[in-house]
Design a protein around this motif. Structure first.
Motif, PDB file in Angstrom:
ATOM      1  N   CYS A 101     -12.736 -50.801  31.969  1.00  0.00           N
ATOM      2  CA  CYS A 101     -13.528 -52.365  30.946  1.00  0.00           C
ATOM      3  C   CYS A 101     -13.297 -51.781  29.724  1.00  0.00           C
ATOM      4  O   CYS A 101     -13.032 -50.632  28.920  1.00  0.00           O
ATOM      5  CB  CYS A 101     -14.377 -52.753  30.983  1.00  0.00           C
ATOM      6  SG  CYS A 101     -14.595 -53.190  32.622  1.00  0.00           S
ATOM      7  N   ALA A 143     -12.050 -48.663  27.136  1.00  0.00           N
ATOM      8  CA  ALA A 143     -12.197 -47.617  27.778  1.00  0.00           C
ATOM      9  C   ALA A 143     -10.802 -47.639  29.218  1.00  0.00           C
ATOM     10  O   ALA A 143      -9.977 -46.626  29.585  1.00  0.00           O
ATOM     11  CB  ALA A 143     -13.298 -47.662  29.108  1.00  0.00           C
ATOM     12  N   VAL A 173     -21.110 -51.978  18.304  1.00  0.00           N
ATOM     13  CA  VAL A 173     -20.689 -52.170  19.121  1.00  0.00           C
ATOM     14  C   VAL A 173     -19.588 -52.388  19.692  1.00  0.00           C
ATOM     15  O   VAL A 173     -18.987 -51.688  21.055  1.00  0.00           O
ATOM     16  CB  VAL A 173     -20.895 -54.070  19.023  1.00  0.00           C
ATOM     17  CG1 VAL A 173     -20.170 -54.672  20.576  1.00  0.00           C
ATOM     18  CG2 VAL A 173     -22.909 -54.123  19.851  1.00  0.00           C
ATOM     19  N   SER A 180     -16.437 -49.851  20.365  1.00  0.00           N
ATOM     20  CA  SER A 180     -16.303 -48.524  20.261  1.00  0.00           C
ATOM     21  C   SER A 180     -14.945 -47.797  19.300  1.00  0.00           C
ATOM     22  O   SER A 180     -14.168 -48.218  19.273  1.00  0.00           O
ATOM     23  CB  SER A 180     -15.882 -48.408  21.891  1.00  0.00           C
ATOM     24  OG  SER A 180     -15.818 -47.178  22.533  1.00  0.00           O
TER      25      SER A 180
HETATM   26  C1  F6R Z   1     -15.166 -52.820  22.512  1.00  0.00           C
HETATM   27  C2  F6R Z   1     -15.948 -52.092  23.106  1.00  0.00           C
HETATM   28  C3  F6R Z   1     -15.985 -52.416  25.055  1.00  0.00           C
HETATM   29  C4  F6R Z   1     -16.251 -51.407  25.489  1.00  0.00           C
HETATM   30  C5  F6R Z   1     -16.242 -52.192  27.037  1.00  0.00           C
HETATM   31  C6  F6R Z   1     -16.338 -50.677  28.275  1.00  0.00           C
HETATM   32  O1  F6R Z   1     -14.837 -51.884  21.297  1.00  0.00           O
HETATM   33  O2  F6R Z   1     -16.512 -51.494  23.452  1.00  0.00           O
HETATM   34  O3  F6R Z   1     -14.283 -52.930  25.255  1.00  0.00           O
HETATM   35  O4  F6R Z   1     -15.130 -50.956  25.880  1.00  0.00           O
HETATM   36  O5  F6R Z   1     -16.842 -52.921  27.332  1.00  0.00           O
HETATM   37  O6  F6R Z   1     -17.608 -50.317  27.967  1.00  0.00           O
HETATM   38  P1  F6R Z   1     -18.262 -48.717  28.755  1.00  0.00           P
HETATM   39  O7  F6R Z   1     -17.366 -48.249  28.039  1.00  0.00           O
HETATM   40  O8  F6R Z   1     -19.639 -48.879  28.554  1.00  0.00           O
HETATM   41  O9  F6R Z   1     -17.907 -49.574  30.298  1.00  0.00           O
END
Ligand code: F6R
Length: 605
Positions: A297, A300, A395, A397
């Motif tokens: 998602c 990632a 928050v 990433s």
């Molecule tokens: C964007 C962000 C989100 C995550 C997504 C998946 O900056 O942080 O789009 O990448 O919610 O989260 P994870 O990687 O924890 O599965």
């Protein structure tokens, strides 16, 4: 998403619970609350908005008690109001809850028909109403909690606190993580080890379906079949739960700055002693794989989108790529020679986890690329590959993204070697290129002041367009996502060649267009698309290297990146994508680390 804390302490627990909730702030929330039992009586305080509001409430109206539960709520069922905030209480029981009770409507109808009066719009209130009904029928707290758990459908983590019980918390984990901390004559529980970092480093992780009875003197854990279970207690390394900003203004700034060191460490973790090979877990085999299925998602997912180019180019491996929330609903065709790769920073994203569970019975090798190694996704995959980025608190990433790219690149190269697509010499050359990424990322980070200046005008924009081709297309998507998330400016990304099929209608002198174009084999085509934008007065900012900027001719604005090998360009160009968002957000004065409406770990579908 929602965070849970529970403490059976020796002293007043409200201040400790508040501290633990602060450590959970990074998950995202819009209201918070605490309940304690004092002199046999349950009581609670709740407040909408940031924890400071709850803390102010506690100053004016303290909440005594040595046993308590606390919660940060990210609204799902019902607006972020005090009535909907947790803990929910009905009569002699209070509950905090993370996740969703899927059968709450049926339960609510049943309870309402029996005379129950609901005071919130939440799914959670059905839990306390049920438990309170069982208690009224003469069950003990343990019996009532157990009977309640049997009626609940969905994914959740829960903690119960009862009137008259100052040495008892009951908790349960189904779908959402929960861990228990061991103290000296004290017992804690939290959504993650970070919540408990200030109190203990001895942690027991509950397994899927477990429920537990906590008292100061001990812990009893039961599995989904109600059989008593033993789960190990492990010491958690302090640095793995350290959450200070180390002198930076924001966690996001710290995490961006950490990237060179993290990439270097990740490279070392996966390198053989002489650096000539990528070491992977025993049994992980690319040679007999006929198709790679990648699922994730958000950010990632964009890491997977970049990796698709790598796996196809360097390993000749066909890749199918899906957003996790869409994947299992399209009835994907799966085969035993497929390998599935799930990428997730938190390792708890509900949709990614559900996709993993969907493929597991049909697929030989289920690989995860995760940051949190104790997470559900890591535990449920056949091979978990950590990215070694350390806790990501911002928050949005950043460091997890570049570390995901690094590990995926290592995987693609190793797959290329194992499948005979890369010669030994090419394999060694590409690994050397990857080894140079931390240095180039550090050089990109050095452009911060220039980026800050460029974002002064960008921060006035209503919309922003990002363009890129090839691996720069997912990087454009990532740039647009970062900008939306933390500056609240509407941003979109297009494959540069797609522009004239519709979106070019948006171009005018007010629209900033950020073109990400290193001097790679697609450079000239991207620059032609950029010219089409400039011919229509689009306000272009070209991000390229020295050669690219020299060949592109005059552009309204330019940002120079180091000249890098094609393989690592996405890792290096992640830096301007992140920094543009960060500095635009600073100009606009938004909450960089905890942007509105967002949750760090998305544990609901
Ligand atoms: C964007 C962000 C989100 C995550 C997504 C998946 O900056 O942080 O789009 O990448 O919610 O989260 P994870 O990687 O924890 O599965």
């Amino acid at each position: 998403m929602c965070g849970i804390v529970g403490i059976l302490g020796k002293h007043e627990v409200s201040p400790q619970i508040l501290d633990a909730l602060k450590r959970l702030e990074y998950r995202g929330y819009d209201s918070a609350g605490i309940a304690t039992v004092h002199r046999g009586q349950l009581d609670r305080r709740r407040a909408v908005g940031k924890l400071i509001n709850l803390s102010d409430r506690l100053v004016h109206d303290p909440l005594p008690g040595k046993a308590g539960i606390g919660h940060t709520r990210w609204a799902t069922h019902g607006a972020p109001t005090e009535a909907n905030a947790h803990p929910h209480q009905t009569g002699p029981v209070a509950v905090v809850h993370n996740g969703i009770i899927e059968n709450f409507r049926a339960l609510r109808d049943e309870l309402t028909a029996q005379g129950a009066q609901f005071s919130s719009e939440t799914d959670t209130e059905t839990i306390v109403q049920l438990t309170s009904r069982y208690l009224a029928q003469g069950m003990t707290p343990v019996q009532a909690a157990r009977a309640t758990l049997k009626r609940l459908e969905g994914a959740f983590a829960l903690a119960f606190l009862f009137d008259g019980e100052e040495d008892l918390i009951i908790c349960a984990r189904r779908g959402s993580p929960l861990c228990i901390g061991h103290g000296e004559g004290e017992m804690y529980l939290g959504s993650d080890a970070i919540a408990l970092a200030g109190m203990t480093d001895r942690i027991t992780y509950l397994e899927e379906g477990d429920w537990a009875i906590l008292s100061r003197g001990g812990l009893q854990i039961f599995d989904a079949e109600d059989q008593q279970a033993t789960r190990p207690a492990a010491r958690i390394a302090v640095e793995s739960v350290q959450i200070d900003k180390s002198g930076h203004k924001h966690f996001m700034a710290k995490e961006m700055a950490q990237q060179p060191a993290i990439l270097k460490a990740a490279m070392e973790q996966y390198s053989s002693a002489d650096g000539s090979d990528v070491t992977l877990p025993e049994g992980l085999d690319f040679a007999n794989v006929d198709r790679l299925i990648m699922v994730a998602c958000g950010t990632a997912y964009y890491a997977c989108q970049v990796a698709k180019y790598w796996f196809e180019r360097y390993a000749g491996l066909p890749v199918e790529l899906d957003i996790a929330s869409e994947f299992r609903y399209r009835e994907p065709v799966l085969g035993p020679r497929n390998m599935a790769v799930f990428v997730s920073q938190s390792g708890e994203t509900a949709d990614t986890l559900a996709a993993l569970r969907h493929v597991r019975p049909h697929i030989g090798q289920v690989v995860s690329v995760v940051n949190v190694v104790t997470s559900s996704i890591a535990r449920e995959s056949s091979f978990a590959l950590p990215i070694h980025a350390g806790p990501e608190i911002g928050v949005a990433s950043t460091k997890a993204f570049t570390a995901q790219l690094q590990v995926l690149a290592l995987l693609a190269l190793r797959a290329g070697r194992d499948r005979g697509r890369l010669s030994e010499a090419d394999y060694a050359a590409r690994l050397d290129e990857l080894r140079s990424a931390p240095g180039f990322v550090a050089q990109a980070l050095d452009r911060e002041e220039e980026i800050r200046r460029l974002t002064e005008s960008l921060s006035q924009a209503r919309d922003v367009l990002f363009l890129g081709r090839g691996v720069m297309f997912p990087m454009a998507l990532e740039g647009a996502l970062k900008l939306k998330e933390i500056s609240y400016i509407h941003a979109e990304a297009y494959a540069a060649g797609e522009l004239k099929h519709g979106p070019i209608a948006l171009i005018d002198q007010d629209l900033p267009v950020i073109v990400m174009a290193p001097h790679d084999p697609l450079f000239e085509k991207t620059i032609s698309n950029m010219q089409e934008v400039m011919a229509r007065q689009g306000r272009v900012l070209l991000i390229s290297d020295a050669k690219g900027l020299a060949e592109a001719g005059e552009v309204p604005q330019a940002l120079q990146m180091p000249s890098v090998p094609d393989l690592i360009a996405p890792i290096v160009y992640a830096v301007p994508a992140q920094m543009i968002a960060y500095h635009t957000a600073l100009h606009r004065g938004t909450d960089v680390d905890q942007p509105r409406n967002l949750a760090k770990s998305v544990t609901v579908e």
